[in-house]
Every structure is written in structure tokens, then in C-alpha cells.
Motif scaffolding. Structure first.
Motif, PDB file in Angstrom:
ATOM      1  N   ASP A 110       0.856  -1.186   0.000  1.00 60.54           N
ATOM      2  CA  ASP A 110       0.000   0.000   0.000  1.00 60.54           C
ATOM      3  C   ASP A 110       0.889   1.231   0.000  1.00 60.54           C
ATOM      4  OD1 ASP A 110      -2.163   1.745   0.201  1.00 60.54           O
ATOM      5  OD2 ASP A 110      -2.072   1.718   2.398  1.00 60.54           O
ATOM      6  N   ARG A 111       0.856   1.986  -1.079  1.00 52.76           N
ATOM      7  CA  ARG A 111       1.706   3.163  -1.206  1.00 52.76           C
ATOM      8  C   ARG A 111       1.398   4.202  -0.127  1.00 52.76           C
ATOM      9  NH1 ARG A 111       5.971   6.152  -1.488  1.00 52.76           N
ATOM     10  NH2 ARG A 111       5.935   7.909  -2.935  1.00 52.76           N
ATOM     11  N   THR A 112       0.164   4.287   0.318  1.00 49.94           N
ATOM     12  CA  THR A 112      -0.205   5.291   1.314  1.00 49.94           C
ATOM     13  C   THR A 112       0.215   4.902   2.725  1.00 49.94           C
ATOM     14  OG1 THR A 112      -2.384   4.350   1.814  1.00 49.94           O
ATOM     15  CG2 THR A 112      -2.226   5.838  -0.095  1.00 49.94           C
ATOM     16  N   ALA A 113       0.558   3.646   2.922  1.00 47.84           N
ATOM     17  CA  ALA A 113       0.926   3.107   4.243  1.00 47.84           C
ATOM     18  C   ALA A 113      -0.234   3.167   5.231  1.00 47.84           C
ATOM     19  CB  ALA A 113       2.152   3.828   4.811  1.00 47.84           C
ATOM     20  N   GLU A 114      -1.442   3.302   4.727  1.00 49.22           N
ATOM     21  CA  GLU A 114      -2.615   3.340   5.604  1.00 49.22           C
ATOM     22  C   GLU A 114      -3.160   1.944   5.884  1.00 49.22           C
ATOM     23  OE1 GLU A 114      -5.338   5.876   3.623  1.00 49.22           O
ATOM     24  OE2 GLU A 114      -4.199   7.720   4.029  1.00 49.22           O
ATOM     25  N   ARG A 115      -2.874   1.011   4.989  1.00 48.15           N
ATOM     26  CA  ARG A 115      -3.311  -0.372   5.160  1.00 48.15           C
ATOM     27  C   ARG A 115      -2.089  -1.277   5.175  1.00 48.15           C
ATOM     28  NH1 ARG A 115      -6.888  -1.828   0.402  1.00 48.15           N
ATOM     29  NH2 ARG A 115      -5.406  -0.476  -0.687  1.00 48.15           N
ATOM     30  N   PRO A 116      -2.225  -2.487   5.696  1.00 54.82           N
ATOM     31  CA  PRO A 116      -1.083  -3.396   5.686  1.00 54.82           C
ATOM     32  C   PRO A 116      -0.734  -3.846   4.262  1.00 54.82           C
ATOM     33  CG  PRO A 116      -2.769  -4.126   7.249  1.00 54.82           C
ATOM     34  CD  PRO A 116      -3.387  -3.064   6.409  1.00 54.82           C
ATOM     35  N   ASP A 117       0.533  -4.062   4.017  1.00 52.61           N
ATOM     36  CA  ASP A 117       0.952  -4.777   2.815  1.00 52.61           C
ATOM     37  C   ASP A 117       0.493  -6.232   2.940  1.00 52.61           C
ATOM     38  OD1 ASP A 117       2.171  -2.393   2.260  1.00 52.61           O
ATOM     39  OD2 ASP A 117       4.224  -3.124   2.483  1.00 52.61           O
ATOM     40  N   ALA A 118       0.639  -7.006   1.854  1.00 54.59           N
ATOM     41  CA  ALA A 118       0.089  -8.364   1.877  1.00 54.59           C
ATOM     42  C   ALA A 118       0.977  -9.341   1.112  1.00 54.59           C
ATOM     43  CB  ALA A 118      -1.312  -8.380   1.278  1.00 54.59           C
ATOM     44  N   LEU A 119       0.917 -10.587   1.555  1.00 56.02           N
ATOM     45  CA  LEU A 119       1.451 -11.724   0.806  1.00 56.02           C
ATOM     46  C   LEU A 119       0.258 -12.412   0.168  1.00 56.02           C
ATOM     47  CD1 LEU A 119       3.641 -13.763  -0.029  1.00 56.02           C
ATOM     48  CD2 LEU A 119       3.307 -14.886   2.191  1.00 56.02           C
ATOM     49  N   THR A 120       0.226 -12.438  -1.165  1.00 52.69           N
ATOM     50  CA  THR A 120      -0.898 -13.027  -1.877  1.00 52.69           C
ATOM     51  C   THR A 120      -0.470 -14.312  -2.567  1.00 52.69           C
ATOM     52  OG1 THR A 120      -0.633 -12.012  -4.074  1.00 52.69           O
ATOM     53  CG2 THR A 120      -1.592 -10.643  -2.344  1.00 52.69           C
ATOM     54  N   VAL A 121      -1.448 -15.163  -2.837  1.00 52.85           N
ATOM     55  CA  VAL A 121      -1.194 -16.444  -3.488  1.00 52.85           C
ATOM     56  C   VAL A 121      -2.066 -16.535  -4.736  1.00 52.85           C
ATOM     57  CG1 VAL A 121      -1.040 -18.945  -3.168  1.00 52.85           C
ATOM     58  CG2 VAL A 121      -0.853 -17.418  -1.175  1.00 52.85           C
ATOM     59  N   VAL A 122      -1.443 -16.818  -5.876  1.00 51.19           N
ATOM     60  CA  VAL A 122      -2.145 -16.885  -7.155  1.00 51.19           C
ATOM     61  C   VAL A 122      -2.082 -18.314  -7.687  1.00 51.19           C
ATOM     62  CG1 VAL A 122      -2.216 -16.036  -9.534  1.00 51.19           C
ATOM     63  CG2 VAL A 122      -1.636 -14.466  -7.662  1.00 51.19           C
ATOM     64  N   ASP A 123      -3.215 -18.817  -8.132  1.00 52.30           N
ATOM     65  CA  ASP A 123      -3.310 -20.162  -8.725  1.00 52.30           C
ATOM     66  C   ASP A 123      -2.714 -20.122 -10.136  1.00 52.30           C
ATOM     67  OD1 ASP A 123      -4.062 -22.615  -9.792  1.00 52.30           O
ATOM     68  OD2 ASP A 123      -6.072 -22.566  -8.927  1.00 52.30           O
ATOM     69  N   THR A 124      -1.721 -20.976 -10.403  1.00 52.90           N
ATOM     70  CA  THR A 124      -1.099 -21.048 -11.732  1.00 52.90           C
ATOM     71  C   THR A 124      -1.321 -22.385 -12.418  1.00 52.90           C
ATOM     72  OG1 THR A 124       1.019 -21.860 -10.832  1.00 52.90           O
ATOM     73  CG2 THR A 124       0.736 -19.454 -10.991  1.00 52.90           C
ATOM     74  N   ASP A 125      -2.144 -23.235 -11.825  1.00 53.05           N
ATOM     75  CA  ASP A 125      -2.399 -24.569 -12.376  1.00 53.05           C
ATOM     76  C   ASP A 125      -3.381 -24.461 -13.545  1.00 53.05           C
ATOM     77  OD1 ASP A 125      -3.022 -27.177 -12.960  1.00 53.05           O
ATOM     78  OD2 ASP A 125      -3.575 -27.740 -10.913  1.00 53.05           O
ATOM     79  N   PRO A 126      -2.955 -24.755 -14.777  1.00 50.17           N
ATOM     80  CA  PRO A 126      -3.861 -24.598 -15.920  1.00 50.17           C
ATOM     81  C   PRO A 126      -5.061 -25.516 -15.882  1.00 50.17           C
ATOM     82  CG  PRO A 126      -1.852 -25.736 -16.582  1.00 50.17           C
ATOM     83  CD  PRO A 126      -1.624 -25.244 -15.185  1.00 50.17           C
ATOM     84  N   GLU A 127      -5.018 -26.568 -15.061  1.00 47.42           N
ATOM     85  CA  GLU A 127      -6.147 -27.482 -14.940  1.00 47.42           C
ATOM     86  C   GLU A 127      -7.131 -27.053 -13.861  1.00 47.42           C
ATOM     87  OE1 GLU A 127      -6.431 -29.884 -17.174  1.00 47.42           O
ATOM     88  OE2 GLU A 127      -4.523 -29.151 -17.991  1.00 47.42           O
ATOM     89  N   ALA A 146      -9.880 -24.626 -11.883  1.00 41.58           N
ATOM     90  CA  ALA A 146     -10.974 -23.701 -12.216  1.00 41.58           C
ATOM     91  C   ALA A 146     -10.655 -22.279 -11.778  1.00 41.58           C
ATOM     92  CB  ALA A 146     -12.272 -24.171 -11.557  1.00 41.58           C
ATOM     93  N   THR A 147      -9.664 -22.118 -10.877  1.00 36.64           N
ATOM     94  CA  THR A 147      -9.318 -20.782 -10.379  1.00 36.64           C
ATOM     95  C   THR A 147      -7.965 -20.314 -10.899  1.00 36.64           C
ATOM     96  OG1 THR A 147      -8.442 -21.791  -8.352  1.00 36.64           O
ATOM     97  CG2 THR A 147     -10.723 -20.990  -8.300  1.00 36.64           C
ATOM     98  N   CYS A 148      -7.494 -20.933 -11.974  1.00 36.62           N
ATOM     99  CA  CYS A 148      -6.194 -20.519 -12.530  1.00 36.62           C
ATOM    100  C   CYS A 148      -6.240 -19.038 -12.892  1.00 36.62           C
ATOM    101  CB  CYS A 148      -5.859 -21.348 -13.770  1.00 36.62           C
ATOM    102  SG  CYS A 148      -4.234 -20.965 -14.478  1.00 36.62           S
ATOM    103  N   GLY A 149      -5.211 -18.317 -12.508  1.00 33.43           N
ATOM    104  CA  GLY A 149      -5.144 -16.889 -12.790  1.00 33.43           C
ATOM    105  C   GLY A 149      -5.862 -16.023 -11.785  1.00 33.43           C
ATOM    106  N   GLU A 150      -6.305 -16.611 -10.688  1.00 34.86           N
ATOM    107  CA  GLU A 150      -7.002 -15.849  -9.658  1.00 34.86           C
ATOM    108  C   GLU A 150      -6.206 -15.839  -8.356  1.00 34.86           C
ATOM    109  OE1 GLU A 150     -10.985 -17.190  -9.078  1.00 34.86           O
ATOM    110  OE2 GLU A 150     -11.447 -17.230 -11.232  1.00 34.86           O
ATOM    111  N   VAL A 151      -6.394 -14.780  -7.574  1.00 33.24           N
ATOM    112  CA  VAL A 151      -5.808 -14.719  -6.240  1.00 33.24           C
ATOM    113  C   VAL A 151      -6.616 -15.643  -5.335  1.00 33.24           C
ATOM    114  CG1 VAL A 151      -5.314 -13.243  -4.255  1.00 33.24           C
ATOM    115  CG2 VAL A 151      -4.967 -12.366  -6.583  1.00 33.24           C
ATOM    116  N   VAL A 152      -5.960 -16.679  -4.803  1.00 31.41           N
ATOM    117  CA  VAL A 152      -6.661 -17.698  -4.016  1.00 31.41           C
ATOM    118  C   VAL A 152      -6.211 -17.702  -2.555  1.00 31.41           C
ATOM    119  CG1 VAL A 152      -7.140 -19.188  -5.986  1.00 31.41           C
ATOM    120  CG2 VAL A 152      -4.979 -19.460  -4.737  1.00 31.41           C
ATOM    121  N   GLY A 153      -5.259 -16.849  -2.203  1.00 34.91           N
ATOM    122  CA  GLY A 153      -4.813 -16.744  -0.819  1.00 34.91           C
ATOM    123  C   GLY A 153      -4.361 -15.325  -0.525  1.00 34.91           C
TER     124      GLY A 153
END
Length: 473
Positions: free
Chosen positions: A35-52, A54-61
Motif C-alpha cells: 500500500d503506497r499510502t501506508a494506511e493499510r497493511p501490505d500483503a502476501l498473496t497467493v495466485v493459482d497457476t495450475d492450468p487445470e 478452475a481458479t487458474c489466474g485468480e488470487v486464491v490466498g
């Protein structure tokens, strides 16, 4: 902290580059967002990369940090294939499971465990800024690599408000305690950025950006035009922490950033990217190598600036009438065949065949975003795209290339003053067919998927092209 049984060897520790290439493909990507404003916490995100999936290409964590104002930047694994070279620390029980997230502005470091659920990492340790300062004498942690006797954490600043020199802190592999400063004799080195090595050559290399006061508010034109940012490489005795040689690329070659040594442990060459030349706004890539008993460097790629009218440019560039490529990241495929070069200013990712590392040959190019181009992603063909290819990560088998678009908060604001947005793109390539790049139209997490935060760097499940160094050819 590790729960592996005795004599277990993590299957994601690869004895050779060939083993890494043959391993199963990644199914998840970890992306840090801030967060550039430093008003909210930064985050560790998890993205599904499995082409098989149903959530491939989505933030899942998604995991929020417990603090604010960290500005997550580069991050990495606690352990990797270099475990096979650890003196006195065998691979038994050591696992690639913890992600270490340095805060470039806060100087805190947060440690997340990706077990037992890799989609929901858990915070297990925070190394506070005062511990880094007290035990190593550094601040502003930037890049980390798992190494021979611990985790090596490069830092831009000194402790207690000192602007430098920057250097390397060593952290314990198991407890993540800060152990010490790595250097025993730094010689002429003062500026810091990246650090990596040739393990089998007992050589560590460092590059140069600037001290915190030189970078935290963006590029300072007076310093740039006086050629005061980093423009050299440093070569060190890895075992002793002693400076051995400085190689100056020329004062006009400003900001010597990402180091990508050959993955072949017997090789003595690698590539480094240079952001800008103050002579003509071009960017460049240099090859370092050893010859006649000394380290040398030569420019092997030059990328020129692109002319543009002043009304298309942000204020910082209007006096120059051109868009500099701004090479802010490079990446070398695990088989050492292809080099990827991010031109964040012009919005281009270039692919080069470097089978002959002294003579790179361009084999592919994709444009997304860019200061003046704003080239859209194929998934949203009618929407101009902000930012450009910045951090680039390559899968172990060399077939997938991941791009994020934010560089550093102050730089984003300087070069994309109307907003940089947030996106993660995936490109496909076929090494067997000689390279070439195509954009995956189905894979484009962006905008609200990142909840208003800016996406910076990617790490892949099981390791990637810039995570590991190998011990066997």
C-alpha cells in the motif's frame, strides 16, 4: 521450526539445473503487494497457476502483514538448492517452506510458513528493524538469497539513521535470527543493491543502486546528472567476506541493479542490468566474466530511448523529449539459454538467446503498458494499461514468464503520475522452438483482485529461475 524427519531431503532442492527443469511445474505463485499510502497493511498473496484448475489466474490466498508502511519489495525462500553446499548444515530436515518478506521502508522482516496450507501462509516470526541494526549494523533490507552459511540479506542503509554503507546481513537458517554483518573487509564498496555468487568459484558479486536518501523519494535529477548513483560491480571472497575487485562500468552507466549469474556451477559469467545512461537515456545489459585471473565486464546489449513529445511525458521526462527504456529487472532461464530484460519505461519485455553469452540475439518481444504506449492486455483490449513489465520471473522449465508492473512507490509516482495500477501477466514461450513470446490471454489478475495494493514481485512454488544456485553441473 522445520518438521521434516531426519535424513529427509526436500524434493525441491535440485542437485543440478537439469533436475530443476525436469521437476513438476509450479501450481502456485506468491506475490507481494504493498500500500503506497501506508494506511493499510501490505500483503502476501497467493495466485493459482495450475492450468487445470478452475481458479487458474485468480488470487486464491491473502495474508495481511501485522504492520503498516513496510513497502514489501523483494522476498525469497529460507532455503534452496544451495543447501547441498552448506558447510556444516546438511540438507537433513531443511526445507523450502518459509518465505522471508523484508520491508524496504520499515526495515522489518516478516517470516511466513507455507506449511501445512500453501494457500494460506502463517506468520511465524518478525525480525524487527532494531535487531537488524544492532546485530548487523544495517537498515533498508532489499534482496535475500539462501546461501552457504545462512540467509544473505542485502541492505541499502546503515543503522541508526546512517545513510550507508550498505551491505549484507547474515541470518540463521533455522531461527532467522540476525547473526552478523557478512563483510570482514569491504574495501571501496559503499553503495549496495543485489548480491549473488558463483558458489563453486568462492566468489560473491554485489551491485550498486544508492543509499536510502538517494532512492526513497524517487530518482533525484541532480544526483543522476552528476553520475552519483551506482555504476560498478564488486567481487568478493565468499568464504572470507573480503573485497577482492571493483569493476567500474563507467560513471554514465547509472544504477547497476539485478545480478543473474549462470546457473551452471562451473561457469564464471553472468549478466547485470543497468537502468540508464546519462549520455543518451539508453539502458544496457553487461556480461561479467573471468579472464587472465581477473574479473571483467563488457556491455553486450544496448536498448535506446524512444522519442516522444513533451505532452505525452511525465514532468520528470519532459525536458528530455524521450522515454528511457529503464531496465529495472532481468532474468536468466535455468538452462542459461534465454535472458529476459524488462524495459519498464517503454513497456516492453525482451527475450534474448544467450547460448553465446558474449553475443546475445533478440528472439522475442512483448509490449504491455508503458509510459506513452499504455498497450492493453489482450484480456482487456480496450483498456489502456499503466505501469509496464517490471519484476520478471521465469519457471524452472523455461516455458512460463511472469511479470508484475510496480517498481517502487516513489518511482511509480514519478514516472506514472496518473497511477500505476496493479497487475500480474503471464507469457508463454517454447525453448524447443527457439523462443518467442506470447501473452496468455486467460491469465491476468489485476485491479481489485489486489484490493488496491500494488503488485511487485513473484516467487514460484518449488523455486524459479532466480531463487536457486546449484552445486552440480
Amino acid at each position: 521450526m522445520s518438521s521434516a524427519t531426519e535424513h529427509d531431503v526436500d524434493p525441491t532442492f535440485y542437485r543440478s539445473p537439469g533436475d530443476a527443469i525436469a521437476a513438476p511445474a509450479e501450481r502456485l505463485a506468491y506475490v507481494v503487494a504493498f500500500d503506497r499510502t501506508a494506511e493499510r497493511p501490505d500483503a502476501l498473496t497467493v495466485v493459482d497457476t495450475d492450468p487445470e484448475s478452475a481458479t487458474c489466474g485468480e488470487v486464491v490466498g491473502w495474508v495481511d502483514l501485522p504492520t503498516r508502511g513496510d513497502e514489501l519489495h523483494h522476498f525469497g525462500w529460507n532455503a534452496c538448492s544451495s543447501a547441498f553446499a552448506h558447510a556444516g548444515h546438511h540438507t537433513d530436515g531443511l526445507q523450502r517452506r518459509y518465505l522471508l518478506l523484508p520491508g524496504l521502508r520499515s526495515s522489518n522482516l516478516h517470516v511466513y510458513d507455507t506449511h501445512p496450507d500453501p494457500r494460506q501462509p502463517r506468520l511465524v516470526r518478525t525480525v524487527a528493524a532494531d535487531e537488524l541494526a544492532a546485530k548487523a549494523g544495517y537498515s533498508r533490507p532489499h534482496t535475500l538469497h539462501c546461501g552457504p552459511d545462512g540467509i544473505y540479506l542485502s541492505c541499502l542503509g546503515g543503522a541508526d539513521g546512517r545513510d550507508g554503507p550498505g551491505g549484507i546481513a547474515v541470518l540463521d537458517h533455522d531461527t532467522f535470527d540476525v547473526v552478523r554483518a557478512w563483510e570482514t573487509d569491504r574495501g571501496p564498496q559503499h553503495l549496495a543493491y543485489d548480491a549473488w555468487w558463483h558458489l563453486n568459484q568462492n566468489t560473491l558479486i554485489t551491485s550498486e543502486w544508492g543509499t536510502p536518501s538517494m532512492v526513497e523519494s524517487g530518482v533525484i535529477p541532480d544526483l543522476l546528472l552528476r553520475n552519483e548513483y551506482g555504476h560498478a560491480l564488486h567481487f568478493w571472497d565468499l568464504a572470507e567476506g573480503r573485497h577482492r575487485q571493483r569493476v567500474d562500468l563507467g560513471a554514465q552507466h547509472q544504477m547497476v541493479l539485478e545480478l543473474r549469474p549462470s546457473h551452471d556451477p562451473n561457469a564464471t559469467w553472468g549478466f547485470v542490468g543497468v537502468v540508464v545512461s546519462t549520455e543518451d537515456l539508453s539502458a544496457s545489459v553487461w556480461r561479467w566474466f573471468r579472464a587472465e585471473g581477473e574479473w571483467r565486464a563488457e556491455k553486450v546489449i544496448t536498448i535506446p530511448a524512444e522519442p516522444a513529445s513533451a505532452d505525452q511525458l511525465p514532468p520528470a521526462l519532459q525536458p528530455f523529449g524521450a522515454v528511457p527504456p529503464l531496465v529495472t529487472d532481468i532474468n536468466l532461464s535455468v538452462d542459461d539459454r534465454f535472458l529476459y530484460v524488462s524495459c519498464w519505461g517503454t513497456g516492453e519485455l525482451k527475450q534474448y538467446d544467450v547460448s553465446d553469452p558474449a553475443h546475445p540475439r533478440e528472439t522475442g518481444s512483448v509490449r504491455l503498458g508503458g509510459i506513452t504506449g499504455r498497450i492493453p492486455h489482450p484480456a482487456l483490449p480496450n483498456e489502456p494499461l499503466s505501469g509496464g513489465p517490471q519484476m520478471v520471473e521465469v519457471s524452472r522449465d523455461g516455458r512460463r514468464v511472469y511479470l508484475t508492473n510496480s517498481l517502487y512507490g516513489a518511482w511509480d509516482d514519478q514516472f506514472y503520475p496518473d497511477g500505476v495500477g496493479a497487475w500480474l501477466a503471464k507469457l508463454d514461450t517454447d525453448p524447443d522452438a527457439g523462443g518467442g513470446l506470447t501473452v496468455d490471454e486467460r491469465f491476468f489478475p489485476h485491479g481489485e483482485q489486489f484490493r488496491g495494493l500494488r503488485a511487485h514481485q513473484v516467487r514460484l512454488e518449488g523455486g524459479d529461475a532466480s531463487s536457486d544456485s546449484y552445486c552440480y553441473p
